[in-house]
Enzyme design. Structure first.
Site, PDB file in Angstrom:
ATOM      1  N   GLY A 196       0.908  -0.984  -0.303  1.00 37.42           N
ATOM      2  CA  GLY A 196       0.144   0.044   0.136  1.00 37.42           C
ATOM      3  C   GLY A 196       1.051   1.096  -0.092  1.00 37.42           C
ATOM      4  NE  ARG A 211      -2.198  -4.305  -0.792  1.00 36.04           N
ATOM      5  CZ  ARG A 211      -1.550  -3.624   0.395  1.00 36.04           C
ATOM      6  NH1 ARG A 211      -0.695  -4.025   0.958  1.00 36.04           N
ATOM      7  NH2 ARG A 211      -2.243  -3.067   0.645  1.00 36.04           N
ATOM      8  CG  ASP A 242       2.253  -6.319   7.287  1.00 37.62           C
ATOM      9  OD1 ASP A 242       2.354  -5.792   6.467  1.00 37.62           O
ATOM     10  OD2 ASP A 242       2.047  -7.226   7.875  1.00 37.62           O
ATOM     11  CB  THR A 257       2.636   0.740   6.466  1.00 31.93           C
ATOM     12  OG1 THR A 257       1.802   0.935   6.422  1.00 31.93           O
ATOM     13  CG2 THR A 257       3.697   0.405   7.643  1.00 31.93           C
ATOM     14  CG  ASP A 313      -1.395  -0.585   7.852  1.00 35.31           C
ATOM     15  OD1 ASP A 313      -2.113   0.306   7.921  1.00 35.31           O
ATOM     16  OD2 ASP A 313      -1.330  -1.764   7.603  1.00 35.31           O
ATOM     17  CG  ASP A 356       1.274  -2.641  10.845  1.00 39.46           C
ATOM     18  OD1 ASP A 356       3.015  -2.072  10.700  1.00 39.46           O
ATOM     19  OD2 ASP A 356       0.750  -4.090  10.061  1.00 39.46           O
ATOM     20  NE  ARG A 414      -2.556  -5.018   5.621  1.00 40.96           N
ATOM     21  CZ  ARG A 414      -2.892  -5.464   4.329  1.00 40.96           C
ATOM     22  NH1 ARG A 414      -3.859  -6.681   4.385  1.00 40.96           N
ATOM     23  NH2 ARG A 414      -2.544  -4.706   3.119  1.00 40.96           N
TER      24      ARG A 414
HETATM   25  O1  F6P Z   1      -1.135  -1.203   4.860  1.00 38.78           O
HETATM   26  C1  F6P Z   1      -2.134  -0.220   4.490  1.00 38.78           C
HETATM   27  C2  F6P Z   1      -3.585  -0.923   3.897  1.00 38.78           C
HETATM   28  O2  F6P Z   1      -3.705   0.620   3.758  1.00 38.78           O
HETATM   29  C3  F6P Z   1      -4.378  -1.150   4.874  1.00 38.78           C
HETATM   30  O3  F6P Z   1      -4.486  -0.509   5.742  1.00 38.78           O
HETATM   31  C4  F6P Z   1      -5.676  -1.979   4.691  1.00 38.78           C
HETATM   32  O4  F6P Z   1      -6.437  -2.656   4.936  1.00 38.78           O
HETATM   33  C5  F6P Z   1      -5.023  -2.189   3.322  1.00 38.78           C
HETATM   34  O5  F6P Z   1      -3.680  -1.294   3.240  1.00 38.78           O
HETATM   35  C6  F6P Z   1      -6.158  -2.057   1.460  1.00 38.78           C
HETATM   36  O6  F6P Z   1      -5.647  -2.560   0.931  1.00 38.78           O
HETATM   37  P1  F6P Z   1      -5.528  -2.515  -0.709  1.00 38.78           P
HETATM   38  O7  F6P Z   1      -5.625  -0.892  -0.982  1.00 38.78           O
HETATM   39  O8  F6P Z   1      -4.669  -3.393  -1.614  1.00 38.78           O
HETATM   40  O9  F6P Z   1      -6.936  -2.757  -1.080  1.00 38.78           O
END
Ligand code: F6P
Length: 328
Positions: A14, A75, A106, A130, A132, A134, A176
């Site tokens: 992300g 991803r 992560d 990130t 998050d 975390d 997340r």
């Molecule tokens: O890890 C960053 C994040 O924005 C999380 O907070 C969220 O759960 C996830 O990515 C959403 O991912 P995507 O944009 O692939 O739906």
């Protein structure tokens, strides 16, 4: 200590505001130290596809203020396979790259660790990027501050309309498995309750708390729900609560991906710059398989494995307690 001469940089997973200042810092610190720099587009996918280009000092001009990432991100499932990693390694060798800075969370670090264990001749340093917040080994990750500020601007606006209509709002925020954004935003906006994955809130207590608010003539109430909360999302919780809390018009808002966009805050621009600078200096010093982080305002190196195995956001109980007391 193996001497490096060509370094690659990529962003993966992300996106997070502050990635661009970090890329700028990596590119310019490397060039300052006489290294060649290759930018990889779309994270590990670009490594597998050979989608890369030589970066110069001017390739990163005027990007400090931009959200997203000029290198793009993805991803990448293929990088989890041996075949995908082998293709990536062949491209790295073809372009004579001997070190990489990977900026991400992560998932990015898991890939980086596996890759550098398989191919130890390519040095790898991770930068925590990130929203998050975390990752173990850095009090803050790049993007968390901006995302939290974006969230509080949105919640302040919702408070205006909630107050005008005497409504109860359930607002779902990202993170997340981490409640970091929810907790900081909850304190900043005076939320009546904050639901986090790290601490199970009894629904009965939540209902009692909201009824109490009504008795005390609160005109509006805001409950922040971290997306990883064990009760489910904001819609699920609102459904349970509406059966018990009468005379409150209940609304739900999912803030979604707007939380990831926008110009990085001063904090994230400085953090991204510091960590990018530190990442290149760590590679020059011969380090690998480490994450650069900031703790007590000092740069710290943590093994990627350690950063990952202890990666959860540690809930600051005292902050949670304070938030409860201040929202009475
Ligand atoms: O890890 C960053 C994040 O924005 C999380 O907070 C969220 O759960 C996830 O990515 C959403 O991912 P995507 O944009 O692939 O739906």
């Amino acid at each position: 200590m193996p001497k490096i001469s060509k370094l690659a940089v990529l962003t993966s997973g992300g996106d997070a505001p502050g990635m661009n200042p970090c890329i700028r810092s990596v590119v310019r610190t490397a060039i300052y130290n006489g290294l060649d720099v290759t930018g990889i587009r779309r994270g590990y996918q670009g490594l597998i596809d050979g989608d890369m280009y030589q970066m110069e000092t001017r390739s990163v001009s005027n990007i400090l203020n931009l959200g997203g990432t000029i290198l793009k991100t993805a991803r990448c499932l293929a990088f989890r396979t041996d075949e995908g990693m082998e293709l990536a390694y062949q491209n790295i060798k073809k372009h004579q790259i001997d070190a990489m800075v990977v900026i991400g969370g992560d998932g990015t670090f898991t890939g980086a660790l596996r890759f550098s264990q398989k191919y130890p001749d390519v040095a790898v340093i991770g930068v925590p990027g990130t929203i998050d917040n975390d990752l173990y080994g850095s009090t803050y990750t790049v993007g968390f501050d901006t995302a939290t500020n974006t969230v509080i601007q949105a919640i302040d606006k919702i408070r205006d309309t909630a107050d005008a209509h005497d409504r109860l709002f359930f607002i779902e925020v990202m993170g997340r498995d981490s409640g970091a954004i929810a907790l900081r935003a909850g304190i900043s906006c005076g939320a009546e309750a904050i639901l986090l994955p790290e601490k199970e809130t009894a629904i009965d207590d939540l209902i009692e708390n909201l009824k109490n608010g009504q008795r005390k003539k609160k005109s509006s109430s805001i409950v922040i729900v971290a997306e990883g909360d064990k009760h489910g999302g904001a819609y699920d919780i609102a459904k349970i609560v509406e059966k018990e809390v009468k005379n409150y018009d209940i609304k739900v808002t999912i803030l979604g991906h707007l939380q990831r966009g926008g110009s990085p805050s001063a904090f994230d621009r400085v953090l991204g710059s510091r960590l990018g600078f530190a990442a290149v200096n760590a590679l020059i010093a011969g380090e690998s398989q480490k994450m650069v982080g900031l703790e007590a305002n000092h740069i710290k190196l943590t093994g990627l494995e350690e950063a990952l195995t202890q990666h959860q956001f540690k809930l600051e109980e005292d902050l949670m307690q304070m938030a409860e007391i201040l929202s009475i």
